[in-house]
Design a protein around this motif. Structure first.
Motif, PDB file in Angstrom:
ATOM      1  N   LEU A  83       0.745  -1.284   0.084  1.00 43.64           N
ATOM      2  CA  LEU A  83      -0.050   0.022   0.066  1.00 43.64           C
ATOM      3  C   LEU A  83       1.040   1.252   0.146  1.00 43.64           C
ATOM      4  O   LEU A  83       2.046   1.369   0.540  1.00 43.64           O
ATOM      5  CB  LEU A  83      -0.937   0.069   1.144  1.00 43.64           C
ATOM      6  CG  LEU A  83      -1.824  -1.102   1.378  1.00 43.64           C
ATOM      7  CD1 LEU A  83      -2.657  -0.962   2.638  1.00 43.64           C
ATOM      8  CD2 LEU A  83      -2.720  -1.344   0.146  1.00 43.64           C
TER       9      LEU A  83
ATOM     10  N   CYS B  63     -10.915   7.846   2.383  1.00 42.10           N
ATOM     11  CA  CYS B  63     -10.537   6.263   2.333  1.00 42.10           C
ATOM     12  C   CYS B  63      -9.484   6.066   2.894  1.00 42.10           C
ATOM     13  O   CYS B  63      -8.606   6.765   3.175  1.00 42.10           O
ATOM     14  CB  CYS B  63     -10.652   5.771   0.818  1.00 42.10           C
ATOM     15  SG  CYS B  63      -9.341   6.528  -0.061  1.00 42.10           S
TER      16      CYS B  63
ATOM     17  N   SER C 284      -5.585   3.711   2.962  1.00 35.05           N
ATOM     18  CA  SER C 284      -4.697   3.590   1.933  1.00 35.05           C
ATOM     19  C   SER C 284      -5.236   2.630   0.904  1.00 35.05           C
ATOM     20  O   SER C 284      -5.857   1.808   1.119  1.00 35.05           O
ATOM     21  CB  SER C 284      -3.598   3.148   2.706  1.00 35.05           C
ATOM     22  OG  SER C 284      -2.906   3.880   3.628  1.00 35.05           O
ATOM     23  N   TRP C 285      -4.478   2.796  -0.236  1.00 38.00           N
ATOM     24  CA  TRP C 285      -4.928   2.061  -1.555  1.00 38.00           C
ATOM     25  C   TRP C 285      -3.495   1.323  -2.131  1.00 38.00           C
ATOM     26  O   TRP C 285      -2.402   1.935  -1.717  1.00 38.00           O
ATOM     27  CB  TRP C 285      -5.473   2.689  -2.648  1.00 38.00           C
ATOM     28  CG  TRP C 285      -4.894   4.103  -3.194  1.00 38.00           C
ATOM     29  CD1 TRP C 285      -3.783   4.069  -3.935  1.00 38.00           C
ATOM     30  CD2 TRP C 285      -4.495   5.372  -2.387  1.00 38.00           C
ATOM     31  NE1 TRP C 285      -3.553   5.644  -4.026  1.00 38.00           N
ATOM     32  CE2 TRP C 285      -3.898   6.221  -2.900  1.00 38.00           C
ATOM     33  CE3 TRP C 285      -5.310   5.849  -1.330  1.00 38.00           C
ATOM     34  CZ2 TRP C 285      -3.526   7.606  -2.752  1.00 38.00           C
ATOM     35  CZ3 TRP C 285      -5.195   7.200  -0.962  1.00 38.00           C
ATOM     36  CH2 TRP C 285      -4.350   8.025  -1.778  1.00 38.00           C
TER      37      TRP C 285
ATOM     38  N   GLN D 160      -1.270   2.265  -7.775  1.00 38.01           N
ATOM     39  CA  GLN D 160      -2.152   3.069  -8.162  1.00 38.01           C
ATOM     40  C   GLN D 160      -2.068   4.492  -7.643  1.00 38.01           C
ATOM     41  O   GLN D 160      -1.569   4.819  -6.604  1.00 38.01           O
ATOM     42  CB  GLN D 160      -3.562   2.810  -7.739  1.00 38.01           C
ATOM     43  CG  GLN D 160      -4.165   1.438  -8.124  1.00 38.01           C
ATOM     44  CD  GLN D 160      -5.435   1.215  -7.511  1.00 38.01           C
ATOM     45  OE1 GLN D 160      -6.091   2.107  -6.828  1.00 38.01           O
ATOM     46  NE2 GLN D 160      -6.073  -0.081  -7.743  1.00 38.01           N
TER      47      GLN D 160
ATOM     48  N   PRO E 176      -7.259   6.346  -5.564  1.00 39.90           N
ATOM     49  CA  PRO E 176      -8.211   5.191  -5.816  1.00 39.90           C
ATOM     50  C   PRO E 176      -9.359   5.697  -6.836  1.00 39.90           C
ATOM     51  O   PRO E 176      -9.533   6.899  -6.950  1.00 39.90           O
ATOM     52  CB  PRO E 176      -8.891   5.262  -4.484  1.00 39.90           C
ATOM     53  CG  PRO E 176      -8.411   6.594  -3.651  1.00 39.90           C
ATOM     54  CD  PRO E 176      -7.012   6.769  -4.486  1.00 39.90           C
TER      55      PRO E 176
ATOM     56  N   HIS F 285      -9.949  11.194  -3.052  1.00 43.60           N
ATOM     57  CA  HIS F 285      -9.381  10.692  -1.723  1.00 43.60           C
ATOM     58  C   HIS F 285      -9.331  11.853  -0.901  1.00 43.60           C
ATOM     59  O   HIS F 285      -9.210  11.922   0.391  1.00 43.60           O
ATOM     60  CB  HIS F 285      -8.464   9.732  -1.655  1.00 43.60           C
ATOM     61  CG  HIS F 285      -7.081  10.486  -2.343  1.00 43.60           C
ATOM     62  ND1 HIS F 285      -6.287  11.003  -1.811  1.00 43.60           N
ATOM     63  CD2 HIS F 285      -6.912  10.810  -3.914  1.00 43.60           C
ATOM     64  CE1 HIS F 285      -5.312  11.511  -2.477  1.00 43.60           C
ATOM     65  NE2 HIS F 285      -5.706  11.463  -3.744  1.00 43.60           N
TER      66      HIS F 285
END
Length: 457
Positions: A149, A379, A381-382, A386, A389, A402
């Motif tokens: 992430l 949100c 973590s992604w 990427q 998000p 985000h």
């Protein structure tokens, strides 16, 4: 002594001051952690342990001569956008890969003079221009809890270094949430200071200008962020925008508002909203009187409404070099430059007028309330691959979806802070943002400490 690095800035300074431990010993603890953990994170970049040792030895030598300071022997990091004299500072860009600043930024000089020990530079996206920390110089920074992430950005390296336990305090920046959002993602504290509270006359100069982009003291706790703020804050004659913060106590019965979607109907993932609402209820149970209320924003308000200024500034600052050598720049900055070349002057003026309207709306709101609570991010973590998000709360969102809760307060010139308030999916940290009127940084920090205490009991 092996755990002293985890006890916060005040405890470290007391131990060094008393002679129980040397600054060099604290530095060795920090160096050992960086060497063990940082290769998997890339939180600190171009790491040079000799610098940290020399910085610590200088503190020990000054202590023998009778010197004292509020962060005596405390390791700190500096975001790779902020000048450190004699040290390579890249701004996350190949354009500056060999740049050596001629002097320290004022904030860095004050940390040094207060007895701090410089540990290293922390990673940033190119020109600090996106909420995902990676660049062509050093690559991506990874989240300490899950290396798959991102820690967010643009002070993602600083937040990751704090969460990994490398130092109690970090010097970040915040031009649209760059200090608050990574802090939220990593479970640490990020303070966006009032415009002008920490002077910044020497440096690269951000695209947003000296009032919208500010220095962000960051820490593992509010107390650590507070001591960093107190060291760095205060006017400097070189900076015409620098101002004193107000030395006033928090109100005895503060009027507090909670705005779960900023009054803009923004998308927020259910796990984040659940954690934030639970935190608000916990604060209410601790005696906080909190009402639901939204700011009356100008028509057309959204998180990207000031983007014309960033694009135009990018075209001005980097456009000619981009024409000469496109390989120096990443996709994000290239896109900003290309957009900036197409903008009319009226669009840029309209963006500045919008910023002023936002500042007036927030000022009006704070005639009725003392503090505003929101989520820090929409949100958790992604994936690190990427940039942002694409879906939040089952809705498609833009690249700044985000980031919706933070940039408008940069335009309003007011202080805001993110404190950990729980976890979302997969146990990932969630942050609570508290915002206050301009120059009320000290009352805000006091309220944040109260919130931190209530939320950790």
């Amino acid at each position: 002594m092996t755990d002293l690095l985890d006890h916060g800035a005040a405890a470290i300074a007391r131990a060094v001051r008393s002679g129980k431990v040397k600054a060099r010993h604290i530095a060795e603890m920090a160096i050992a952690r960086v060497e063990a953990l940082n290769p998997a994170l890339t939180a600190i970049v171009d790491f040079n342990p000799a610098e940290a040792r020399a910085s610590a030895d200088a503190v020990d030598a000054r202590l023998k001569q009778g010197f004292d300071g509020p962060i005596l022997g405390v390791p700190y990091t500096v975001k790779d956008t902020t000048w450190v004299a004699g040290r390579r500072v890249t701004n996350g860009s190949l354009l500056y890969k060999d740049f050596i600043p001629p002097r320290n930024a004022v904030a860095v000089e004050r940390l040094k003079e207060a007895g701090g020990v410089f540990l290293g530079m922390t990673n940033t996206p190119e020109m600090a221009a996106k909420g995902h920390t990676e660049n062509k110089v050093y690559g991506p920074t990874r989240h300490p809890l899950d290396h798959n992430l991102t820690p967010g950005g643009s002070s993602g390296g600083a937040a990751a270094a704090l969460a990994a336990g490398f130092s109690p305090i970090a010097l970040g920046t915040d031009g649209g949430g760059s200090g608050r959002r990574p802090a939220s993602h990593c479970g640490v504290v990020g303070l966006k200071t009032s415009a002008g509270a920490i002077p910044n006359p020497f440096g690269f100069g951000g695209a947003y200008g000296p009032l919208y982009g500010v220095t962000a003291p960051m820490g593992r706790t509010v107390a650590d962020a507070k001591v960093a703020f107190e060291v760095m804050a205060g006017p400097d004659p070189h900076d015409p925008h620098s101002v004193p913060t107000l030395d006033i106590p928090p109100p005895a019965q503060p009027r507090i508002a909670f705005s779960p979607r900023l009054g803009l109907g923004v998308a927020v993932d259910p796990d984040v909203m659940s954690a934030v609402e639970a935190a608000v209820e916990k604060l209410r149970a601790a005696g906080w009187r909190i009402e639901l209320a939204d700011i009356a924003w100008p028509e057309g308000t959204n998180e990207a409404a000031f983007g014309a200024v960033n694009a135009a500034a990018s075209a001005l600052l980097y456009g000619e070099r981009e024409r000469q050598d496109k390989a120096l720049f990443g996709d994000n900055v290239t896109a900003l430059i290309e957009r900036g070349r197409t903008l009319a002057g009226t669009e840029v003026v309209a963006a500045y007028r919008f910023a002023d309207a936002c500042a007036r709306a927030v000022a009006e709101f704070f005639t009725r309330y003392d503090y505003l609570i929101t989520p820090t991010t929409a949100c958790v973590s992604w994936p690190v691959e990427q940039v942002s998000p694409k879906v939040i709360e089952n809705r498609e969102v833009g690249p700044r979806g985000h980031a919706v809760f933070t940039p408008l307060f940069n335009l309003a010139l007011v202080p805001g802070i993110s404190v950990p308030c729980g976890t979302g999916r997969a146990g990932l940290p969630v942050g609570l943002q508290i915002v206050a009127p301009r120059l009320h940084d000290r009352p805000l920090l006091a309220m944040a400490q109260r919130a931190e205490t209530a939320l950790t009991q």
